[in-house]
Design an enzyme around this catalytic site. Structure first.
Site, PDB file in Angstrom:
ATOM      1  CG  HIS A 142      10.245  -7.591  -1.349  1.00  0.00           C
ATOM      2  ND1 HIS A 142       9.246  -7.827  -1.937  1.00  0.00           N
ATOM      3  CD2 HIS A 142      10.297  -6.300  -0.901  1.00  0.00           C
ATOM      4  CE1 HIS A 142       8.201  -6.834  -1.418  1.00  0.00           C
ATOM      5  NE2 HIS A 142       9.216  -5.920  -0.990  1.00  0.00           N
ATOM      6  CD  GLU A 188       3.238   0.267  -0.046  1.00  0.00           C
ATOM      7  OE1 GLU A 188       4.161  -0.019  -0.679  1.00  0.00           O
ATOM      8  OE2 GLU A 188       2.771   0.117   1.189  1.00  0.00           O
ATOM      9  CG  ASP A 216       3.757  -2.585  -3.450  1.00  0.00           C
ATOM     10  OD1 ASP A 216       3.690  -3.518  -3.925  1.00  0.00           O
ATOM     11  OD2 ASP A 216       4.321  -2.709  -2.199  1.00  0.00           O
ATOM     12  CB  CYS A 242      11.228   4.694   0.517  1.00  0.00           C
ATOM     13  SG  CYS A 242       9.754   4.069   0.719  1.00  0.00           S
TER      14      CYS A 242
HETATM   15  C1  PEP Z   1       7.529   0.024  -2.463  1.00  0.00           C
HETATM   16  O1  PEP Z   1       6.456  -0.699  -2.639  1.00  0.00           O
HETATM   17  O2  PEP Z   1       7.780   0.864  -3.401  1.00  0.00           O
HETATM   18  C2  PEP Z   1       8.155  -0.044  -1.135  1.00  0.00           C
HETATM   19  C3  PEP Z   1       9.028   0.636  -0.929  1.00  0.00           C
HETATM   20  O3  PEP Z   1       7.944  -1.146  -0.250  1.00  0.00           O
HETATM   21  P1  PEP Z   1       8.212  -2.764  -0.580  1.00  0.00           P
HETATM   22  O4  PEP Z   1       9.158  -2.544  -2.108  1.00  0.00           O
HETATM   23  O5  PEP Z   1       8.938  -3.185   0.682  1.00  0.00           O
HETATM   24  O6  PEP Z   1       6.860  -3.281  -0.975  1.00  0.00           O
HETATM   25 MG    MG Z   2       5.727  -1.685  -0.971  1.00  0.00          MG
END
Ligand code: PEP
Ligand code: MG
Length: 547
Positions: free
Chosen positions: A188, A431, A455, A502
């Protein structure tokens, strides 16, 4: 000149001075002292310095985030003057003949445990505050307190690793680039760097960290993952040229503003933006995104030192919806746990946090937190076009429970004559491999899917997204991941749902054509990638045979 190499996570070049980021939670050692009186004076001085610093932080927060949010720093000042807290520290120094750092750390542990064991949620949350103020005193005692970058000069932040909460706390206007010795490109922190539109490199290695110091001149090349410390004139010239060429290219992309996301043969797609904070809306509008495809609402929780109230959340969601003026805004419910840790949730340490107590699992077992968020979301829904999305779904029964809670919240609002929109769209993140495999059933229960490739890749390939040592095994174009996305798209459309992506893969323009051919309806990317993806869509011709 010294050269180090890591992995670039946002392509751009930065030239400037290094500022080494110091962690404030360094391990505290127990040291025997004879002169306890002078140790107590050391403590008193560090405490007074902390009170003064908190006063400055309060003033800054007052200007930036308003009185209600700044108030916590006043509370912290008061806690530092608490008689029981001070008596405990002085007693430990006196009776155990130990250093002040140790006495503060032991007191922090004892008080934090006492608060955590209280029934009242407000008092429970004070555990994190005690740790916070104690870390500040220890930082002042050891001289390790991160003073931040007090000058107005922008700097290259270098750290061992940065937690999302630490990244959030940095003064963004003063950051030229990030370089971390450790960390992985799907973390993140890397995502935040991309959102902030600044060059970032992760995994530069321990040697890099041990050699650099504050004030060193450096150039960060986020395209190649190279960092040049004390660059020679030839390197400097070459990279200054690269920087200006990159800026020209990004300027050219600006010409795509206002243009449609349409392929050569006429297929249209939505390109939305991912955000983590209300502050990112400027970048969304600047880059002409058609909506917000993912608002990572957990950052509201990460930025706060206590559970954000329904009112605080309502204000944030309303602001996002109003700013987007009727364009679609998809807000994802709380997704903490794993690498996104929030002290006041008091989550236990886990062996495998990515497979553990996170996201929707927390919401379903602590429904009061979930319902507060849902109430705020539904109340805000009258101010725009809202979609609510749920993370980490693995089963039909989970989704049934979620939908039942949504209905409960709506019924409560109705009974209280509180307005909400009836046209809120509900969707889930795909995910986990489980969700993709049962997407035929899940698609019948929701309005949309959004594929979280970060994920989905980690769970499908059994590769921890936080572990830099296995990056070589992470094939982001792996056929298994692409097949799960294709399957989900087919099932979504079969039942009249739409599907977006996303995760970070949405911005990989080498896959844009593949995603379009799968029938993906929306791609949601960091605001800074919107125009790049628009360019890729406009250069795609689906009437030609697949290459
Ligand atoms: C993902 O897992 O691709 C996602 C968009 O969520 P995050 O990166 O916040 O886990
Ligand atoms: Mg995620």
């Amino acid at each position: 000149m010294d050269k180090y190499t890591g992995k670039g996570v946002y392509g751009a070049v930065a030239i400037g001075k290094i500022s080494v980021f110091k962690k404030q939670d360094a391990e505290v050692k127990r040291v025997h002292v004879e002169d306890t009186e002078s140790e107590k004076r050391r403590y008193e001085d560090a405490k007074n310095a902390s009170i003064e610093q908190l006063g400055e932080i309060y003033e800054k927060a007052l200007k930036e985030v308003g009185e209600a949010n700044a108030a916590i720093f006043e509370i912290h000042q008061m806690m530092l003057d608490d008689e029981d807290y001070n008596d405990s520290i002085n007693n430990i120094i006196e009776t155990q003949n130990v250093n002040a750092e140790y006495a503060v750390a032991v007191t922090a542990d004892n008080f934090a445990e006492m608060f955590s064991n209280m029934d009242d949620a407000y008092m429970k949350a004070r555990a994190a505050d005690v740790r916070d103020i104690s870390n500040r005193i220890i930082g002042n005692l050891t001289g390790d307190i991160s003073k931040g970058n007090s000058s107005d000069e922008k700097v290259i932040i270098c750290a061992s690793d940065l937690a999302p909460s630490e990244t959030v706390a940095l003064d963004k206007d003063k950051v030229l680039a990030f370089v971390t010795a450790h960390g992985s490109s799907n973390s993140h922190t890397a995502i935040l760097a991309r959102n902030m539109n600044i060059p970032a490199i992760i995994g530069a290695g321990d040697e890099f960290l041990s050699k650099i110091k504050d004030g060193d001149e450096a150039i960060v090349d986020g395209f190649t993952g190279e960092i040049f410390v004390s660059p020679d004139s030839e390197t400097r010239e070459r990279l200054m040229k690269k920087q200006s060429e990159d800026e020209d290219k990004k300027r050219l992309l600006q010409e795509l503003k206002g243009k449609e996301n349409v392929t050569i043969d006429g297929r249209k797609i939505n390109i939305y933006a991912n955000i983590g904070s209300v502050d990112n809306i400027g970048a969304v509008l600047l880059n002409d995104a058609g909506g917000i495809g993912l608002f990572r609402s957990e950052f509201l929780y990460l930025e706060s030192s206590d559970y954000p109230t329904e009112e605080q959340q309502f204000t944030a969601y309303k602001k996002v919806l109003e700013s987007m003026a009727g364009k679609k805004v998809i807000i994802r419910t709380l997704d903490i746990g794993a690498d996104k840790q929030v002290d006041y949730f008091n989550l236990k340490k886990e062996e495998n946090p990515a497979l553990g107590y996170r996201a929707i699992r927390i919401c379903l077992t602590r429904p009061e937190i979930f319902k507060t968020q849902l109430r705020a979301l539904y109340r805000a829904s009258v101010y725009g076009h809202l979609g609510i999305m749920f993370p980490m779904i693995t089963s039909v029964s989970e989704l049934e429970k979620i939908l039942a809670i949504c209905n409960e919240v709506k019924a409560e609002l109705k009974a209280q004559s509180v307005e909400y929109s009836e046209s809120v769209e509900l969707g889930i993140m795909i995910e986990t491999p489980a969700a993709a495999i049962i997407s035929d059933k899940l698609a019948q229960m929701v309005d949309f899917f959004s594929v979280g490739t970060n994920d989905l890749t980690q769970y499908t390939l059994a590769c921890d997204r936080q572990n830099p040592d296995i990056e070589q095994f992470v094939d982001t174009h792996h056929e298994a991941v692409l097949e799960l996305i294709r399957m989900s798209a087919e099932n979504a459309h079969k039942h009249g749902a739409w599907i977006g992506i996303c995760g970070e893969l949405a911005a990989d323009t080498t896959l844009t054509e593949t995603f379009l051919r799968m029938g993906i309806d929306e791609l949601s990317v960091s605001p800074t990638f919107v125009l790049k993806v628009r360019d890729a869509v406009r250069n795609t011709d689906l009437s030609k045979n697949e290459q």
